[in-house]
Enzyme design. Structure first.
Site, PDB file in Angstrom:
ATOM      1  N   ASN A 187      60.522 -37.239-131.387  1.00 37.64           N
ATOM      2  CA  ASN A 187      60.976 -38.314-130.501  1.00 37.64           C
ATOM      3  C   ASN A 187      61.959 -37.830-129.442  1.00 37.64           C
ATOM      4  O   ASN A 187      62.555 -38.638-128.725  1.00 37.64           O
ATOM      5  CB  ASN A 187      61.635 -39.446-131.304  1.00 37.64           C
ATOM      6  CG  ASN A 187      60.623 -40.270-132.070  1.00 37.64           C
ATOM      7  OD1 ASN A 187      59.419 -40.106-131.909  1.00 37.64           O
ATOM      8  ND2 ASN A 187      61.115 -41.158-132.920  1.00 37.64           N
ATOM      9  N   CYS A 188      62.138 -36.542-129.331  1.00 44.21           N
ATOM     10  CA  CYS A 188      63.080 -35.957-128.375  1.00 44.21           C
ATOM     11  C   CYS A 188      62.445 -35.895-126.987  1.00 44.21           C
ATOM     12  O   CYS A 188      61.231 -35.735-126.855  1.00 44.21           O
ATOM     13  CB  CYS A 188      63.457 -34.548-128.840  1.00 44.21           C
ATOM     14  SG  CYS A 188      64.604 -33.671-127.757  1.00 44.21           S
ATOM     15  N   GLY A 189      63.267 -35.988-125.968  1.00 41.21           N
ATOM     16  CA  GLY A 189      62.786 -35.855-124.597  1.00 41.21           C
ATOM     17  C   GLY A 189      62.190 -34.485-124.311  1.00 41.21           C
ATOM     18  O   GLY A 189      61.424 -34.316-123.365  1.00 41.21           O
TER      19      GLY A 189
ATOM     20  N   ALA B 105      60.204 -32.994-126.470  1.00 40.72           N
ATOM     21  CA  ALA B 105      58.991 -32.875-127.295  1.00 40.72           C
ATOM     22  C   ALA B 105      57.774 -32.356-126.518  1.00 40.72           C
ATOM     23  O   ALA B 105      56.946 -31.651-127.113  1.00 40.72           O
ATOM     24  CB  ALA B 105      58.667 -34.193-127.982  1.00 40.72           C
TER      25      ALA B 105
END
Length: 160
Positions: free
Chosen positions: A34-36, A38
């Site tokens: 869910n990280c930017g 990713a």
């Protein structure tokens, strides 16, 4: 000491000694779906596909220590990475990459490749480049795109 002194649990729940990667150049990354950052899974997979026959292995270690960006279970992480990014490089179970419960591998990595201002991992997609002897040679910030590491990877692969 080297990364080969450690073992880790795969995303499928099998304990694996990192010694099985002896002789390979390793790119060890703490990940979060869910990280930017990713979308870097795409670039990591491309590096793996391009260099795996030359001796590079990418190892992904999910962590949920940064703003709850990896809330998924291991099976959900595995499925998400395969379906959305085509990941087939080795993925491991979730680990702590900082703090009192830091995984011993990340303790070793951060001691041997400290970051700017602090040794601890500051965010998802921090990357550690390890030579074929198991020694950390470089640490890359989360903002560093996988393709920006090609030259360093090629240098290490030319010495294996």
């Amino acid at each position: 000491m080297s990364v080969y002194e450690y073992s880790a649990m795969t995303i499928k729940g099998e304990e694996v000694p990192l010694e099985q990667y002896k002789g390979n150049v390793l790119l060890i990354v703490n990940t979060a779906t869910n990280c930017g950052f990713a979308p870097q899974f795409d670039g990591l997979q491309e590096l793996y596909e391009f260099y795996k026959d030359k001796g590079l292995t990418v190892l992904g270690f999910p962590s949920n220590q940064f703003m709850n960006q990896e809330p998924r279970s291991e099976s959900e992480i595995d499925q998400h990475c395969k379906l959305n990014y085509g990941v087939d490089f080795p993925m491991f179970s979730k680990v702590d990459v900082k703090g009192p419960n830091i995984h011993p591998l990340f303790q070793y990595l951060t001691e041997n490749a400290p970051g700017v201002l602090t040794k601890q991992v500051k965010w998802n997609f921090t990357k550690f480049l390890v030579d074929a002897s198991g020694h950390v040679v470089n640490r890359y910030a989360p903002q560093t795109k996988p393709e920006q590491m090609k030259e360093d990877i090629e240098k290490l692969l030319s010495h294996t």
